[in-house]
Design an enzyme around this catalytic site. Structure first.
Site, PDB file in Angstrom:
ATOM      1  N   ASP A   1      27.843  18.975  28.550  1.00 62.89           N
ATOM      2  CA  ASP A   1      26.911  18.119  27.817  1.00 62.89           C
ATOM      3  C   ASP A   1      26.636  18.698  26.435  1.00 62.89           C
ATOM      4  O   ASP A   1      26.463  19.915  26.286  1.00 62.89           O
ATOM      5  CB  ASP A   1      25.596  18.007  28.599  1.00 62.89           C
ATOM      6  CG  ASP A   1      24.838  16.740  28.255  1.00 62.89           C
ATOM      7  OD1 ASP A   1      25.164  16.124  27.224  1.00 62.89           O
ATOM      8  OD2 ASP A   1      23.919  16.381  29.004  1.00 62.89           O
TER       9      ASP A   1
ATOM     10  N   LYS B   1       9.894  17.181  23.814  1.00 65.96           N
ATOM     11  CA  LYS B   1      11.342  16.969  23.969  1.00 65.96           C
ATOM     12  C   LYS B   1      11.771  15.543  23.638  1.00 65.96           C
ATOM     13  O   LYS B   1      12.707  15.328  22.853  1.00 65.96           O
ATOM     14  CB  LYS B   1      11.773  17.317  25.399  1.00 65.96           C
ATOM     15  CG  LYS B   1      13.266  17.061  25.628  1.00 65.96           C
ATOM     16  CD  LYS B   1      13.696  17.391  27.044  1.00 65.96           C
ATOM     17  CE  LYS B   1      15.173  17.044  27.230  1.00 65.96           C
ATOM     18  NZ  LYS B   1      15.662  17.336  28.588  1.00 65.96           N
TER      19      LYS B   1
ATOM     20  N   ASP C   1      27.789  11.479  25.090  1.00 68.41           N
ATOM     21  CA  ASP C   1      28.026  12.863  24.652  1.00 68.41           C
ATOM     22  C   ASP C   1      28.086  13.820  25.839  1.00 68.41           C
ATOM     23  O   ASP C   1      27.871  15.021  25.682  1.00 68.41           O
ATOM     24  CB  ASP C   1      26.940  13.304  23.668  1.00 68.41           C
ATOM     25  CG  ASP C   1      25.540  13.242  24.273  1.00 68.41           C
ATOM     26  OD1 ASP C   1      25.399  12.669  25.362  1.00 68.41           O
ATOM     27  OD2 ASP C   1      24.602  13.758  23.643  1.00 68.41           O
TER      28      ASP C   1
END
Length: 1173
Positions: A865, A934, A1093
């Protein structure tokens, strides 16, 4: 004479024949004059009315007496009558009624008889004359009505010269043959129109409106031809031609559609009529026009000289004979007739050649045992199907009547499928409805699309495409199944193209309003037709029929929308019957054979079902136009990458599926991501409020009720999604299957089947593994262990060696999880991704227990990742050294966590403010963590605003039980400001690039254009954000109004264009990186798939994939991406006659001020362990 006048006249005569002395009003003379006599007397005084009543009564008796004598005189020589007594005729004033002739006075009688006979003859003559006039008028009206109903064949030409020529030819004796007229028309055909003339007005708004009208009319004509309503299509074409010369509505494909229809019937006369109209419209015949003429000649066995003249003219127009058989979609009999004609002129000519798929039905044993109610449901379905067929025939007849008036209607669309097919489709839709219902607009759109897809498949089955595709596809499969050098040297697309057969023309989609209107019409038929007995809804019910579907209105997101909602008794019947079969459209399920390679914007993926290369909102055509206008070689990178992703074969992880099914059938487990049924949703309070309840209490109860309903809807949606996924998984348990891919407008890739793929949740991903296994090799087991630790989320800040050591420490728990997932210590349940962690535990257990772990064949996908991938691309674009360190572009001993870094920076700012006495900063002490910031950090790079970021932080703060909730609003405002300040300080280059992109988009939108660019792999991109245009479909149970933000005739939405450009541009870069990695992994023989991604491959190949991933990232960003973008935007938006405009000048200045880059060395990425990890 109108029916009203006849009625009143007859009524007047009836009044006159009533017994004497009744007080009624009489006409002055004759029944026909009754109306006017009545009207005149109605306005007189009462005295005058009485006087006229008496006179009228007396005169009428005299008329009757004279008429009797006249009739008797016709048969006998002497007339003897009794005296007619006039009873009770009062005198009124000085007026006396006329005296009666005395019977017995022969002379007077004869005189009376002669006078009234003459009067009657005159009346009779007047009556006959009026009747003749009335009959003539009726006949004239009937002829006019018949002419209206009669379909027009002969065209009404707008050119006087052409019209005179057609008239002279029609009436000349003897007439020259039709073929001579056709040859002359082809010889005199106008030259081809320029692009601008062919596509109508230059004005963009007018052009888009014209295109919408043209699409609807063309679709109507095509459907008429398909359902054998050719005279109707010709009638509509003639009608539109007679009035649309100035409007430019009719196009060459419309004339060609009717031409082809007459050619198939061998109707040369009507075919020449259409050619007359084409010439009248100034249109030159194209390849299809010539094909129609030639096949008509072939059917009529025309002589060779006529055909040679036609072929000669076709060659003069630059059209090749071979193209008739390679570039056109023609039925088998059409090609035979065409070939027959060509062989007469060129006997040695040899052309190309010409297939039958099966429907996919999913059977699932997930549902419960069979109940008695299943028989009731089957009986109802059989009755509904028959009633729906009747209703559909009536609807079709109604639409046919509308079409006969010369305007497009839904009639031909309703003829594309049989009534039985439509009925089955509607019953499938009914069965799939949720208990909360579905919006009429959404349902109409789905129905319209399903009908279009089935129509496309049927059309392919009727043509020669299937047989040719079958032969070509089998050769292609042999390549995929082989391990020869040919598979390495040749990409699948290249091999497919080398097989030779030309692609069939793609099917033009129906206009979105037509799809919605057709679906809405069918949904209304379903609502009005499907009914069930009342006793199914209540025990004491009768046999009275009640609707199964109700049309209601509800508020969704502050908007009132129409919803089709099923009756609760029907939903109970479905639940009790526990049907074991679910039906999906073929394009909604994975393929049981490899997909077709993508070779063009409209060819690839499913064998028969139509699929878009670039997914977009229905009705949006701008992306398709860009792709079709792009040179084919520019798209090869994207086409090959999508083909490679779709060629990955999958299988179901059976052990994980069994565990999930056990939980799912036992009311779920939301903690593990297995949804519970809606029956487990919290119930709203059942107590009734007292009459004197306070407004606050009523408001509170309404909110609680709304919350419960919302939760029930969400739970049902999640449960249904899981039901579809698990049903498909069970259906495919023992099969190998494939997931064809396409992309969105930015180039990001997605699997086409929506219900079962690897892009879903943790549960969805855990159910899938590669069908092709690879030995683990020397390092494969280590990568499995590292992957497991990554899935737990426990060692994100640790090195790979530390994660590997942790996995070895926890090996006992790992093996326990694999052996006793539901009865053991359940270590796997504490992971961030529990189901994937469990699947990995099972794979590790098999590997460590194998005699030779390195030789163990593993099917398990291991993920790598990106570390906040959006910021990685920004840092590389700006060569931002500080930012590169934060997102692991620079080699380091420990992985850098950008979220923790931002949280630390925010804590520094908070501490400084707290020391200055800022209250909110003091309250936040100890509450600023990685988790709080986050989501905001992750989405800032994708364009989140401060408002959106504040809502994200507010949600996180409310989850903290010990945080003082009265400060949530103030604290979220403070924190979002500090997060943005921290990112500005840590990623200064990133913010500069974001600002440049956003301001450029804003100025481009101000010039009236949507932002466009081309990705490094050559994919053209345009942002589909425009001002909403409203489309209204009126009538029926509800008028539908829907917005279309992709309407290019509207002005761009400046705010969305500005906010969307930075994230969309970065998405186009990460998709380019993924595609490059996919293609190079294919060259190295790796299995590769991605979730944006997050890259997947076999455990044994992780190291190779990591190397390819880093190399391609460096290669991508070694290109002058920002300067190339600036150059493209300047050329696209700042060149030409408008370059002196003030807005253009501002835009040019902005585009040329490309942000300066830093000093970061991209080569360091190749050595960064935690770049992707």
């Amino acid at each position: 004479m109108s029916a009203l006048r006849w009625g009143r006249g007859a009524a007047g005569l009836g009044w006159a024949l009533w017994p004497a002395g009744r007080p009624i009003l009489l006409p002055e003379e004759g029944a026909l004059g009754g109306i006017w006599g009545y009207r005149r007397s109605s306005s007189a005084s009462l005295c005058e009315q009485d006087r006229r009543r008496d006179w009228g009564h007396a005169e009428l008796l005299e008329v009757l007496e004279a008429r009797v004598r006249q009739l008797q005189a016709d048969h006998v020589s002497e007339v003897t009558t009794k005296q007619v007594v006039v009873a009770g005729i009062p005198e009124a004033g000085d007026s006396q009624p006329p005296k009666k002739a005395q019977v017995g006075d022969d002379g007077a009688a004869l005189g009376l008889n002669g006078r009234w006979a003459q009067r009657l003859d005159e009346d009779k003559h007047v009556m006959q004359k009026r009747k003749q006039q009335l009959d003539a008028k009726r006949k004239q009206r009937a002829e006019q009505q018949a002419r209206k109903q009669q379909l027009r064949v002969e065209p009404q030409l707008l050119s006087e010269q052409l019209a005179d020529r057609l008239q002279r030819w029609e009436h000349s004796t003897p007439r020259s043959p039709w073929k001579d007229q056709l040859a002359r028309l082809l010889q005199e055909a106008p030259k081809r129109l320029s692009h601008a003339e062919e596509h109508g007005p230059v004005n963009r708004v007018s052009r888009m409106r014209h295109e919408g009208q043209q699409q609807r009319l063309l679709a109507f004509l095509e459907c008429c031809v398909l359902v054998d309503q050719l005279p109707l299509a010709h009638h509509v074409l003639v009608t539109e031609h007679s009035k649309s010369r100035q409007k430019g509505v009719l196009t060459l494909p419309m004339y060609n559609t009717v031409l082809l229809g007459w050619a198939r019937k061998g109707s040369f006369k009507e075919l020449v009529y259409v050619f007359f109209m084409m010439k009248d419209a100034g249109l030159a015949p194209d390849l299809l026009s010539y094909a129609a003429a030639l096949q008509c000649m072939g059917r009529l066995n025309q002589d060779a000289s006529t055909i040679q003249r036609c072929l000669k003219k076709m060659a003069q127009d630059g059209l090749q004979l071979e193209e008739l058989f390679t570039s056109l979609r023609l039925y088998k009999e059409d090609k035979a007739a065409l070939l027959r004609a060509v062989h007469k002129a060129e006997p040695t000519f040899i052309p190309p050649q010409p297939f039958v798929p099966s429907s996919q039905v999913n059977t699932s044993p997930l549902l419960r045992e069979i109940y008695d109610k299943r028989k009731t449901l089957q009986e109802l379905r059989a009755r509904w199907e028959a009633e729906l067929c009747v209703a559909l025939r009536q609807t079709k007849a109604s639409e046919a009547r509308a079409a006969r008036k010369g305007r497009p209607s839904l009639f031909p669309y309703l003829c594309l499928l049989s009534e039985e097919e439509f009925a089955q489709l509607l019953l499938q839709t009914l069965q799939a409805l949720s208990s909360q219902g579905e919006s009429l607009l959404s349902l109409a759109q789905q129905l319209g699309l399903r009908i279009f897809n089935r129509h496309v498949v049927q059309r392919k089955l009727l043509s020669d495409e299937v047989q040719a595709l079958q032969q070509r596809y089998f050769k292609y499969l042999r390549l995929l199944a082989s391990d020869t050098q040919e598979t390495v040297d040749c990409l699948p697309r290249q091999y497919w193209e080398a097989l030779g057969a030309p692609e069939a023309p793609h099917e033009q989609p129906w206009p979105f309003p037509v799809l919605v209107q057709l679906g809405k019409q069918l949904a209304e038929v379903l609502v009005q037709t499907v009914k069930m007995p009342d006793h199914l809804a209540q025990r004491q019910g009768t046999c009275r029929l009640i609707p199964v579907l109700y049309h209601v209105y509800s508020f969704r997101s502050f908007r009132q929308i129409g919803i089709l909602k099923p009756h609760p008794a029907f939903m109970q019947l479905l639940e009790t019957a526990a049907l074991r079969t679910m039906t999906f459209e073929a394009a909604e399920v994975p393929m049981l054979c490899p997909p077709l390679p993508w070779t063009s914007p409209h060819s690839g993926a499913f064998l028969l079902s139509p699929t878009k290369l670039m997914r977009s909102m229905e009705g949006t055509m701008q992306h398709q136009r860009l792709l079709e206008g792009c040179p084919p070689t520019e798209l090869h990178g994207a086409l090959d990458a999508l083909t490679q992703l779709g060629n990955c074969a999958w299988r179901v992880n059976g052990r994980v599926l069994d565990l999930v099914l056990t939980l799912f059938t036992n009311k779920g487990c939301p903690r593990l991501g297995v949804p519970a049924p809606a029956s487990e949703a919290p119930r709203p309070p059942e107590c009734r409020l007292p009459a004197n309840a306070s407004p606050e209490r009523k408001t509170e109860l309404r909110r609680e009720l709304a919350r419960c309903l919302k939760m029930a809807r969400e739970m049902h949606s999640l449960w249904t999604d899981a039901l579809y996924r698990l049903s498909l998984a069970q259906h495919l348990r023992h099969s190998v299957f494939w997931l064809p891919h396409n992309m969105d407008f930015r180039g990001r890739t997605y699997p086409c089947p929506p219900h079962f793929n690897h892009l879903g949740s943790d549960l969805a991903r855990a159910l899938l593994e590669f069908a092709q296994g690879r030995p683990l090799g020397s390092h494969g087991l280590d990568w499995l262990k590292i992957h497991l630790v990554n899935l737990t989320g426990l060692k994100k800040r640790e090195t790979l060696q530390a994660r590997l050591a942790f996995a070895d420490e926890m090996m006992e728990d790992i093996l326990d999880s694999a052996d006793q997932p539901m009865m053991g210590r359940k270590w796997w349940m504490e992971a961030d991704e529990p189901w994937q962690a469990l699947a990995c535990c099972m794979e590790i257990a098999r590997a460590v227990r194998a005699p030779n772990p390195a030789a163990h064949i593993s099917h398990f996908p291991v993920h790598q990742d990106g570390s906040c991938n959006g910021l990685q691309h920004y840092a590389a674009l700006g060569r931002d050294s500080a930012g590169a360190v934060s997102v692991n572009l620079v080699p380091s001993d420990l992985p850098q966590d950008v979220y923790s870094s931002v949280a630390a920076q925010v804590e520094v700012f908070r501490r400084q403010d707290a020391e200055r006495g800022v209250q909110v900063a003091q309250v936040l002490e100890g509450f600023i963590s990685r988790k709080v910031v986050k989501q905001t950090v992750m989405t800032v790079v994708y364009g989140v605003t401060r408002y959106g970021g504040r809502l994200q932080i507010e949600k996180r703060l409310r989850e903290l039980s010990d945080f003082p909730q009265e400060f949530v609003w103030q604290a979220s405002h403070y924190l979002v400001r500090q997060v943005f300040n921290s990112l500005q300080e840590m990623f200064s280059g990133t913010r500069a690039i974001q600002h440049w992109l956003a301001e450029s988009a804003r100025l481009i939108a101000h010039t009236g254009f949507a932002v466009e660019w081309v990705t490094p792999l050559g994919i053209p991109v345009i942002q589909p954000y425009h001002q909403d245009s409203k489309v209204l479909i009126s009538g029926g149970i509800q008028s539908l109004t829907f917005s279309n933000s992709g309407d290019t005739s509207q002005k761009p939405n400046t705010l969305k264009q500005k906010n969307g450009f930075p994230p969309n541009f970065i998405h186009s870069l990460d998709s380019s990186h993924m595609m490059l990695t996919a293609l190079h992994c294919y060259r190295k023989g790796l299995t590769f798939v991605s979730v944006h991604d997050c890259f997947w491959t076999h455990a044994a190949d992780v190291a190779i994939m990591n190397q390819v991933c880093r190399e391609q990232f460096v290669r991508l960003h070694s290109q002058p991406i920002l300067h190339d973008l600036s150059r493209f935007l300047v050329e696209r938006f700042c060149s030409g006659s408008r370059s002196t405009d003030v807005q253009i000048t501002k835009l040019l200045d902005m585009l040329l001020s490309v942000p300066k880059t830093g000093t970061f060395n991209l080569e360091q990425v190749k050595h960064s362990t935690y770049f992707f990890s």
